[in-house]
Design a protein around this motif. Structure first.
Motif, PDB file in Angstrom:
ATOM      1  N   ILE A 135      78.978  82.727 -39.610  1.00 35.37           N
ATOM      2  CA  ILE A 135      77.783  82.797 -40.436  1.00 35.37           C
ATOM      3  C   ILE A 135      78.246  82.769 -41.890  1.00 35.37           C
ATOM      4  CG2 ILE A 135      75.686  84.074 -40.981  1.00 35.37           C
ATOM      5  CD1 ILE A 135      75.947  83.170 -38.002  1.00 35.37           C
ATOM      6  N   ALA A 136      77.746  81.789 -42.636  1.00 37.94           N
ATOM      7  CA  ALA A 136      78.212  81.578 -44.005  1.00 37.94           C
ATOM      8  C   ALA A 136      77.045  81.619 -44.997  1.00 37.94           C
ATOM      9  CB  ALA A 136      78.941  80.239 -44.108  1.00 37.94           C
ATOM     10  N   MET A 149      88.667  75.230 -30.169  1.00 35.30           N
ATOM     11  CA  MET A 149      87.877  76.114 -31.009  1.00 35.30           C
ATOM     12  C   MET A 149      88.374  75.975 -32.452  1.00 35.30           C
ATOM     13  SD  MET A 149      85.979  79.358 -30.376  1.00 35.30           S
ATOM     14  CE  MET A 149      86.518  81.022 -30.558  1.00 35.30           C
ATOM     15  N   LEU A 150      87.410  75.883 -33.366  1.00 38.57           N
ATOM     16  CA  LEU A 150      87.745  75.780 -34.781  1.00 38.57           C
ATOM     17  C   LEU A 150      88.221  77.128 -35.321  1.00 38.57           C
ATOM     18  CD1 LEU A 150      84.609  73.819 -36.077  1.00 38.57           C
ATOM     19  CD2 LEU A 150      86.867  72.879 -35.619  1.00 38.57           C
ATOM     20  N   SER A 151      89.111  77.096 -36.278  1.00 37.30           N
ATOM     21  CA  SER A 151      89.531  78.309 -36.968  1.00 37.30           C
ATOM     22  C   SER A 151      88.459  78.677 -38.005  1.00 37.30           C
ATOM     23  CB  SER A 151      90.862  78.076 -37.683  1.00 37.30           C
ATOM     24  OG  SER A 151      90.681  77.167 -38.771  1.00 37.30           O
ATOM     25  N   ARG A 152      88.588  79.857 -38.576  1.00 42.94           N
ATOM     26  CA  ARG A 152      87.670  80.282 -39.632  1.00 42.94           C
ATOM     27  C   ARG A 152      87.705  79.285 -40.789  1.00 42.94           C
ATOM     28  NH1 ARG A 152      87.246  83.278 -44.429  1.00 42.94           N
ATOM     29  NH2 ARG A 152      85.595  84.840 -44.447  1.00 42.94           N
ATOM     30  N   THR A 153      88.898  78.880 -41.182  1.00 43.04           N
ATOM     31  CA  THR A 153      89.059  77.936 -42.288  1.00 43.04           C
ATOM     32  C   THR A 153      88.391  76.600 -41.976  1.00 43.04           C
ATOM     33  OG1 THR A 153      91.130  78.992 -42.942  1.00 43.04           O
ATOM     34  CG2 THR A 153      90.762  76.749 -43.737  1.00 43.04           C
ATOM     35  N   GLU A 154      88.588  76.106 -40.756  1.00 40.67           N
ATOM     36  CA  GLU A 154      87.953  74.850 -40.363  1.00 40.67           C
ATOM     37  C   GLU A 154      86.427  75.003 -40.331  1.00 40.67           C
ATOM     38  OE1 GLU A 154      91.377  72.917 -37.464  1.00 40.67           O
ATOM     39  OE2 GLU A 154      90.146  74.614 -36.713  1.00 40.67           O
ATOM     40  N   GLY A 155      85.953  76.144 -39.839  1.00 38.24           N
ATOM     41  CA  GLY A 155      84.520  76.413 -39.810  1.00 38.24           C
ATOM     42  C   GLY A 155      83.923  76.437 -41.209  1.00 38.24           C
ATOM     43  N   VAL A 164      77.816  78.057 -38.018  1.00 45.65           N
ATOM     44  CA  VAL A 164      78.724  77.082 -37.427  1.00 45.65           C
ATOM     45  C   VAL A 164      79.146  77.624 -36.066  1.00 45.65           C
ATOM     46  CG1 VAL A 164      80.926  75.852 -37.614  1.00 45.65           C
ATOM     47  CG2 VAL A 164      79.600  76.351 -39.681  1.00 45.65           C
ATOM     48  N   ASN A 165      78.966  76.813 -35.034  1.00 48.51           N
ATOM     49  CA  ASN A 165      79.463  77.154 -33.711  1.00 48.51           C
ATOM     50  C   ASN A 165      80.923  76.708 -33.679  1.00 48.51           C
ATOM     51  OD1 ASN A 165      80.287  76.886 -30.958  1.00 48.51           O
ATOM     52  ND2 ASN A 165      78.136  76.970 -30.348  1.00 48.51           N
ATOM     53  N   LEU A 166      81.831  77.655 -33.684  1.00 46.67           N
ATOM     54  CA  LEU A 166      83.258  77.332 -33.758  1.00 46.67           C
ATOM     55  C   LEU A 166      83.769  76.657 -32.490  1.00 46.67           C
ATOM     56  CD1 LEU A 166      84.543  80.562 -35.544  1.00 46.67           C
ATOM     57  CD2 LEU A 166      84.148  78.303 -36.562  1.00 46.67           C
ATOM     58  N   ALA A 167      83.040  76.791 -31.393  1.00 48.14           N
ATOM     59  CA  ALA A 167      83.445  76.145 -30.142  1.00 48.14           C
ATOM     60  C   ALA A 167      83.083  74.665 -30.119  1.00 48.14           C
ATOM     61  CB  ALA A 167      82.806  76.857 -28.952  1.00 48.14           C
ATOM     62  N   THR A 168      81.942  74.315 -30.739  1.00 51.03           N
ATOM     63  CA  THR A 168      81.466  72.926 -30.677  1.00 51.03           C
ATOM     64  C   THR A 168      81.504  72.200 -32.015  1.00 51.03           C
ATOM     65  OG1 THR A 168      79.166  73.515 -31.152  1.00 51.03           O
ATOM     66  CG2 THR A 168      79.861  73.560 -28.823  1.00 51.03           C
ATOM     67  N   GLY A 169      81.582  72.952 -33.119  1.00 56.44           N
ATOM     68  CA  GLY A 169      81.536  72.352 -34.445  1.00 56.44           C
ATOM     69  C   GLY A 169      80.130  72.069 -34.933  1.00 56.44           C
ATOM     70  N   ILE A 173      79.531  78.477 -50.756  1.00 58.91           N
ATOM     71  CA  ILE A 173      79.591  79.565 -49.782  1.00 58.91           C
ATOM     72  C   ILE A 173      80.126  80.824 -50.457  1.00 58.91           C
ATOM     73  CG2 ILE A 173      80.801  80.362 -47.695  1.00 58.91           C
ATOM     74  CD1 ILE A 173      80.635  77.433 -46.734  1.00 58.91           C
ATOM     75  N   VAL A 174      79.538  81.960 -50.098  1.00 57.35           N
ATOM     76  CA  VAL A 174      80.003  83.266 -50.583  1.00 57.35           C
ATOM     77  C   VAL A 174      81.043  83.754 -49.571  1.00 57.35           C
ATOM     78  CG1 VAL A 174      79.328  85.586 -51.305  1.00 57.35           C
ATOM     79  CG2 VAL A 174      77.691  83.687 -51.510  1.00 57.35           C
ATOM     80  N   GLU A 175      82.299  83.390 -49.793  1.00 47.70           N
ATOM     81  CA  GLU A 175      83.348  83.633 -48.793  1.00 47.70           C
ATOM     82  C   GLU A 175      83.518  85.103 -48.438  1.00 47.70           C
ATOM     83  OE1 GLU A 175      86.911  81.411 -48.593  1.00 47.70           O
ATOM     84  OE2 GLU A 175      86.074  79.749 -49.744  1.00 47.70           O
ATOM     85  N   ASP A 176      83.283  86.008 -49.385  1.00 50.69           N
ATOM     86  CA  ASP A 176      83.420  87.436 -49.087  1.00 50.69           C
ATOM     87  C   ASP A 176      82.365  87.929 -48.101  1.00 50.69           C
ATOM     88  OD1 ASP A 176      85.584  87.612 -50.784  1.00 50.69           O
ATOM     89  OD2 ASP A 176      84.445  88.442 -52.458  1.00 50.69           O
ATOM     90  N   ASP A 177      81.279  87.187 -47.936  1.00 56.70           N
ATOM     91  CA  ASP A 177      80.202  87.587 -47.037  1.00 56.70           C
ATOM     92  C   ASP A 177      80.187  86.820 -45.716  1.00 56.70           C
ATOM     93  OD1 ASP A 177      79.334  89.471 -48.845  1.00 56.70           O
ATOM     94  OD2 ASP A 177      77.814  88.177 -49.729  1.00 56.70           O
ATOM     95  N   VAL A 178      81.163  85.942 -45.496  1.00 54.91           N
ATOM     96  CA  VAL A 178      81.237  85.193 -44.246  1.00 54.91           C
ATOM     97  C   VAL A 178      81.531  86.161 -43.111  1.00 54.91           C
ATOM     98  CG1 VAL A 178      82.558  83.449 -42.975  1.00 54.91           C
ATOM     99  CG2 VAL A 178      81.897  83.041 -45.353  1.00 54.91           C
ATOM    100  N   PHE A 179      80.848  85.954 -41.992  1.00 53.99           N
ATOM    101  CA  PHE A 179      80.961  86.838 -40.838  1.00 53.99           C
ATOM    102  C   PHE A 179      81.285  85.990 -39.614  1.00 53.99           C
ATOM    103  CE2 PHE A 179      78.840  89.117 -37.298  1.00 53.99           C
ATOM    104  CZ  PHE A 179      79.454  90.349 -37.412  1.00 53.99           C
ATOM    105  N   VAL A 180      82.330  86.371 -38.878  1.00 57.21           N
ATOM    106  CA  VAL A 180      82.687  85.672 -37.647  1.00 57.21           C
ATOM    107  C   VAL A 180      82.592  86.656 -36.495  1.00 57.21           C
ATOM    108  CG1 VAL A 180      84.502  84.436 -36.403  1.00 57.21           C
ATOM    109  CG2 VAL A 180      84.251  84.103 -38.864  1.00 57.21           C
ATOM    110  N   ALA A 181      81.855  86.248 -35.461  1.00 51.09           N
ATOM    111  CA  ALA A 181      81.731  87.051 -34.235  1.00 51.09           C
ATOM    112  C   ALA A 181      81.813  86.081 -33.065  1.00 51.09           C
ATOM    113  CB  ALA A 181      80.418  87.822 -34.214  1.00 51.09           C
ATOM    114  N   GLY A 182      82.893  86.153 -32.333  1.00 48.28           N
ATOM    115  CA  GLY A 182      83.084  85.215 -31.226  1.00 48.28           C
ATOM    116  C   GLY A 182      83.153  83.797 -31.756  1.00 48.28           C
TER     117      GLY A 182
END
Length: 94
Positions: free
Chosen positions: A41-42, A1-7, A66-71, A28-37
């Protein structure tokens, strides 16, 4: 699984591949990035807007998913963008 930084790196690369469609540099608006599972979403906007020029805001741009599981990376659909907004508001609370 990718990290937030990698994503974020995957999303940035994806935007770079599509830069001709925007006509202006975007970031990318980094302050608005959302990670759920496994979903990252960037949202993004023009570099000029992010550096203070409110007249340079992009309109109608769909955030990057970005699907952090598959890239895998793609733009959200309009329905997914609305769902993202709802999920983000719920996560942030009242």
């Amino acid at each position: 699984m990718l990290s937030r930084t990698e994503g974020l790196g995957v999303a940035s690369h994806f935007l770079e591949e599509h830069r001709a469609a925007f006509g202006v540099p975007v970031r990318i608006v980094e302050d608005d990035v959302f990670v759920a599972g496994a979903d990252l979403i960037a949202p993004y906007d023009s570099v000029a807007r992010l550096e203070g020029d409110s007249t340079s805001a992009l309109g109608g741009n769909m955030p990057v998913h970005v699907n952090l599981a598959t890239g895998e990376c793609r733009f959200l659909t309009l329905r997914e963008a609305f769902d993202y907004g709802e999920r983000k508001r719920k996560a942030e609370g009242p």
